[in-house]
Design a protein around this motif. Structure first.
Motif, mmCIF file in Angstrom:
data_model
loop_
_atom_site.group_PDB
_atom_site.id
_atom_site.type_symbol
_atom_site.label_atom_id
_atom_site.label_comp_id
_atom_site.label_asym_id
_atom_site.label_seq_id
_atom_site.Cartn_x
_atom_site.Cartn_y
_atom_site.Cartn_z
ATOM 1 N N CYS B 7 -70.735 77.021 -1.658
ATOM 2 C CA CYS B 7 -69.288 76.871 -1.498
ATOM 3 C C CYS B 7 -68.925 76.779 -0.010
ATOM 4 C CB CYS B 7 -68.555 78.043 -2.141
ATOM 5 S SG CYS B 7 -68.784 78.134 -3.930
ATOM 6 N N VAL B 11 -66.895 73.645 1.704
ATOM 7 C CA VAL B 11 -65.690 73.744 2.532
ATOM 8 C C VAL B 11 -65.893 73.000 3.850
ATOM 9 C CG1 VAL B 11 -64.335 75.406 3.907
ATOM 10 C CG2 VAL B 11 -64.808 75.863 1.496
ATOM 11 N N LEU B 39 -63.470 76.574 -8.145
ATOM 12 C CA LEU B 39 -62.884 77.283 -6.993
ATOM 13 C C LEU B 39 -62.782 76.354 -5.793
ATOM 14 C CD1 LEU B 39 -64.717 80.729 -7.261
ATOM 15 C CD2 LEU B 39 -62.420 80.133 -8.070
ATOM 16 N N LEU B 42 -60.065 73.822 -6.323
ATOM 17 C CA LEU B 42 -58.755 74.383 -5.988
ATOM 18 C C LEU B 42 -58.572 74.408 -4.473
ATOM 19 C CD1 LEU B 42 -58.371 77.445 -8.413
ATOM 20 C CD2 LEU B 42 -56.995 75.356 -8.399
ATOM 21 N N PHE B 43 -59.621 74.841 -3.790
ATOM 22 C CA PHE B 43 -59.552 74.909 -2.329
ATOM 23 C C PHE B 43 -59.207 73.539 -1.746
ATOM 24 C CE2 PHE B 43 -61.277 74.329 1.864
ATOM 25 C CZ PHE B 43 -60.824 75.446 2.549
ATOM 26 N N GLN B 46 -55.496 72.575 -2.584
ATOM 27 C CA GLN B 46 -54.514 73.410 -1.885
ATOM 28 C C GLN B 46 -54.541 73.163 -0.382
ATOM 29 O OE1 GLN B 46 -55.808 77.166 -3.423
ATOM 30 N NE2 GLN B 46 -54.820 76.826 -5.404
ATOM 31 N N THR B 47 -55.722 72.929 0.159
ATOM 32 C CA THR B 47 -55.813 72.672 1.593
ATOM 33 C C THR B 47 -55.096 71.369 1.946
ATOM 34 O OG1 THR B 47 -57.916 73.822 1.606
ATOM 35 C CG2 THR B 47 -57.389 72.568 3.549
#
Lengths: 188, 80
Positions: B7, B11, B39, B42-43, B46-47
């Motif tokens: 993860c 990112v 997850l 979503l990151f 949302q980012t």
């Protein structure tokens, strides 16, 4: 003080201070820094009017000075980065030993909170506050990238940081900004 | 093609992808990770939302007291 001079100063301030301040305010982490930058910018311009090319808009000249001062301000935070881990380190562990999201830091599904709109006054206030909570350099790379549309190479050059440091700073900035917003707005 | 990414790497790859800095293999690894990891998905969403929003934050104006101080400072300078 001669009245004429004062009137001229007042005219400058009324015409340009808000625009300069707003620009700086979006790009530094606290209001006092923004005020200082505007004051330094206007004083520098005022003292060096002989260097001003009157065929160009004064506003553009003032902004050019402000942008230089902002970069200087960022560079001060970047100086000595190599010896400092605080700008690069996580204060909380968003990821576990296996580099997966750590329990308690799982991104939540924001769409379950339809009442929390992302474009209200209060949202913007919290977003700004969250951005100001980032470390100085994290906020700097984030602003340069996403407010000023600079690419990573330009930013590294301007700040004198390595590309490795840049990606770490950007990574932290995004992870922390998202988490701060989630905690203080979406899920509050 | 290749090994799974974590993860934390996903990112990181997301930022690098914006600048076209991923190899074909890394793009594939990111795509596979995002297919499997809700997850990080979503990151990602949302980012992008918050990056769009950061540009819309209405700028503050300079407080009147600070403007008054600035006028005094400028007016006190001789070299104008």
């Amino acid at each position: 003080m001669p009245e004429q001079l004062r009137a001229h100063a007042a005219q400058w301030v009324h015409e340009y201070a808000d625009a300069l301040y707003g620009y700086a305010w979006q790009r530094v982490r606290n209001e006092d820094t923004a005020k200082d930058l505007v004051q330094e910018t206007m004083l520098a311009a005022w003292r060096n009017m002989d260097r001003y090319d009157a065929t160009q808009p004064l506003k553009g000249w003032l902004f050019a000075i402000l942008k230089n001062k902002l970069i200087d301000h960022y560079r001060k935070s970047a100086a000595g980065l190599a010896g400092r881990t605080d700008q690069l380190a996580d204060e909380v562990g968003f990821f576990d030993e296996a580099d997966h999201w750590a329990g308690g830091f799982y991104p939540q599904d924001w769409s379950t909170r339809a009442d929390k709109q992302l474009n209200t006054r209060e949202f913007y206030k919290i977003l700004h506050a969250c951005k100001n909570r980032l470390k100085e350099l994290q906020a700097a790379v984030f602003s340069m990238k996403y407010l000023d549309d600079m690419d990573s190479e330009e930013i590294c050059r301007e700040l004198g940081i390595s590309s490795n440091n840049y990606w770490v700073l950007m990574h932290r900035a995004k992870v922390q900004l998202r988490a701060c917003l989630e905690k203080n707005w979406v899920m509050r | 093609m290749g090994h799974k990414i974590t993860c934390a790497q996903a990112v990181d790859y997301l930022s690098k992808k914006e600048e076209g800095k991923l190899t074909l293999r890394q793009r594939y690894q990111l795509w596979r990770h995002l297919m499997a990891c809700s997850l990080c998905k979503l990151f990602k969403i949302q980012t992008s939302q918050l990056i769009r929003s950061v540009r819309q934050v209405p700028p503050d104006t300079m407080p009147a007291t600070d403007k008054a101080v600035l006028i005094d400072r400028l007016g006190a300078e001789k070299n104008c």
